[in-house]
Design a protein around this motif. Sequence first.
Motif, short mmCIF file in Angstrom:
data_model
loop_
_atom_site.label_atom_id
_atom_site.label_comp_id
_atom_site.label_asym_id
_atom_site.label_seq_id
_atom_site.Cartn_x
_atom_site.Cartn_y
_atom_site.Cartn_z
N ALA A 351 -12.54 -23.01 80.42
CA ALA A 351 -13.48 -23.00 81.54
C ALA A 351 -14.14 -24.36 81.71
CB ALA A 351 -14.53 -21.91 81.32
N ASN A 352 -14.46 -24.99 80.59
CA ASN A 352 -15.08 -26.32 80.65
C ASN A 352 -14.09 -27.35 81.19
OD1 ASN A 352 -17.38 -28.04 80.06
ND2 ASN A 352 -16.09 -28.95 78.48
N ALA A 353 -12.82 -27.25 80.76
CA ALA A 353 -11.79 -28.17 81.26
C ALA A 353 -11.60 -28.00 82.76
CB ALA A 353 -10.48 -27.92 80.52
N ALA A 354 -11.64 -26.76 83.24
CA ALA A 354 -11.51 -26.50 84.67
C ALA A 354 -12.66 -27.11 85.44
CB ALA A 354 -11.43 -24.99 84.92
N SER A 355 -13.87 -26.97 84.91
CA SER A 355 -15.04 -27.51 85.59
C SER A 355 -15.00 -29.03 85.66
CB SER A 355 -16.31 -27.05 84.86
OG SER A 355 -17.46 -27.54 85.51
N LEU A 356 -14.62 -29.67 84.57
CA LEU A 356 -14.57 -31.13 84.55
C LEU A 356 -13.43 -31.66 85.43
CD1 LEU A 356 -15.30 -31.81 80.77
CD2 LEU A 356 -16.88 -31.95 82.70
N TYR A 357 -12.31 -30.94 85.46
CA TYR A 357 -11.18 -31.36 86.29
C TYR A 357 -11.54 -31.34 87.77
CZ TYR A 357 -6.50 -31.24 88.41
OH TYR A 357 -5.40 -31.50 89.18
N SER A 358 -12.44 -30.44 88.15
CA SER A 358 -12.78 -30.29 89.56
C SER A 358 -13.49 -31.51 90.13
CB SER A 358 -13.65 -29.04 89.76
OG SER A 358 -14.92 -29.21 89.16
N ALA A 359 -13.85 -32.47 89.28
CA ALA A 359 -14.47 -33.70 89.79
C ALA A 359 -13.53 -34.44 90.74
CB ALA A 359 -14.87 -34.61 88.63
N ARG A 360 -12.23 -34.19 90.59
CA ARG A 360 -11.28 -34.87 91.48
C ARG A 360 -11.31 -34.28 92.89
NH1 ARG A 360 -5.06 -34.27 90.19
NH2 ARG A 360 -5.17 -35.76 91.88
N PHE A 361 -12.04 -33.18 93.09
CA PHE A 361 -12.17 -32.59 94.42
C PHE A 361 -13.36 -33.16 95.18
CE2 PHE A 361 -10.61 -28.65 91.97
CZ PHE A 361 -9.29 -29.05 92.08
N SER A 362 -14.01 -34.18 94.66
CA SER A 362 -15.22 -34.70 95.29
C SER A 362 -14.89 -35.38 96.62
CB SER A 362 -15.92 -35.69 94.36
OG SER A 362 -15.17 -36.88 94.25
N PRO A 363 -15.76 -35.24 97.63
CA PRO A 363 -15.53 -35.92 98.92
C PRO A 363 -15.44 -37.43 98.79
CG PRO A 363 -17.21 -34.21 99.14
CD PRO A 363 -16.93 -34.35 97.67
N GLU A 364 -16.20 -38.01 97.85
CA GLU A 364 -16.15 -39.46 97.67
C GLU A 364 -14.76 -39.91 97.25
OE1 GLU A 364 -18.39 -37.44 96.31
OE2 GLU A 364 -20.11 -37.93 97.61
N LYS A 365 -14.16 -39.18 96.31
CA LYS A 365 -12.81 -39.52 95.88
C LYS A 365 -11.81 -39.29 97.02
CE LYS A 365 -9.62 -38.85 92.01
NZ LYS A 365 -8.39 -38.91 92.81
N GLY A 366 -12.05 -38.23 97.79
CA GLY A 366 -11.18 -37.95 98.92
C GLY A 366 -11.21 -39.07 99.95
N ARG A 367 -12.39 -39.62 100.21
CA ARG A 367 -12.50 -40.71 101.19
C ARG A 367 -11.79 -41.97 100.69
NH1 ARG A 367 -18.13 -38.78 101.18
NH2 ARG A 367 -18.27 -37.22 102.84
N ARG A 368 -11.87 -42.23 99.39
CA ARG A 368 -11.15 -43.39 98.85
C ARG A 368 -9.64 -43.22 99.02
NH1 ARG A 368 -15.07 -42.87 94.67
NH2 ARG A 368 -13.54 -41.90 93.28
N GLU A 369 -9.16 -41.99 98.81
CA GLU A 369 -7.73 -41.74 98.98
C GLU A 369 -7.31 -41.88 100.44
OE1 GLU A 369 -7.04 -37.90 97.28
OE2 GLU A 369 -6.98 -38.67 95.22
#
Length: 376
Positions: A351-369
């Motif tokens: 559960a902790n790994a899932a929560s930390l992995y979800s940081a890649r779903f951030s809008p800021e990262k999406g805008r950079r991509e």
Amino acid sequence: MKMVLITDLVFKVDTKSGSDNENTLHWLCDWLRFAESSTVFGSYETCSYLLKLTEKNPVGNFLVKELPGQIGNSLFRRIVRPYQALTIALRFLLAARKCDHLLIHYSGGRSAIALFLLPFFSTDAKTVIYDRNWGVGSKRSRTEGLLRLLLGWKFFTRRSQILIYNEPLPTQTAFKYVVQPLYKKIHAEEIRVRKFTPCIKFLHTGGLDPEFQPVLACKLIRRLVVEGYPVKLHFHCKGNDSERKPVEDFIKRNELEGQIHLHSIPKNGLSLQVFREAHFFLYLVRDAVWPISIAKAMSLGCLPVATPVGCIPQLIGDNLERGILTIPDPEVMASNLKGVLNNEPLYAEKANAASLYSARFSPEKGRREILEILNT
């Protein structure tokens, strides 16, 4: 930069439950933010919502070209449809002549016309968001089957980038893997351990229609109850009487009133606290595009239990470190869950790994991509 966006996404303004479409529109709006002027082809509801989003954060000149909806009865529509399609195609071609970047968001419907025209657009920069499941065995219409054949042809996709949610990617270089950001204000952080006492809570939010297999979820709970696990399942989803009846009948027939509960979604949407209080999130679909609900559950430390369709295996991880993949069989599902149900530290780790992995779903990262794609 002048951008043209073509989308056939259907969005209802009165939707308040945080639908996948709403999240996708936020994502499309982020694409428009990198343009000095934008022309959008879409439905009235979709364009209205995009305009509403851009009012808060202006994106330069914003021109709306509403696509015509369905007209008349079925016979009249069959007669008019070819002429309507030709008119739409001409509008697309004329608009693309004056743009620097063409963005096609394909989710079915009239946006398919734009994909068939892909090699004929004169602009040098074209991006296609293929908002469908590209994976093997996915459901597809004959139109989508033909489009996939064409998109796999190098001549057809020259000067184009095809963004898909599935890995592994096709061998053609035009394809790129993309992740849709999560625009709900959720901050991934290390979660506290959720004890399995006094009960283990399962959450189901997809829906009560057969596509989400709610009865299968009930069968899983019955199997776990029979084996002595203190489990409860909470349905938080919409459903009409005909969809609720099979679930209610199963609950009554198996005397599971104390273990399975049906809840309606409030007018202001589903509270994130529902995810925070659950241990497991059930997502037992037969097909999937981009599962926003799984991303949301992961970000809140709610461990997904899902069928291996679409891009879900990429989210769960090759070694199942962020969730549990299972075939839609209650016996197999219960067996796959036992390793975690009997080991709370292992559950907390996943559960902790899932929560930390979800940081890649951030809008800021999406805008950079997005910026990287536009500059390619």
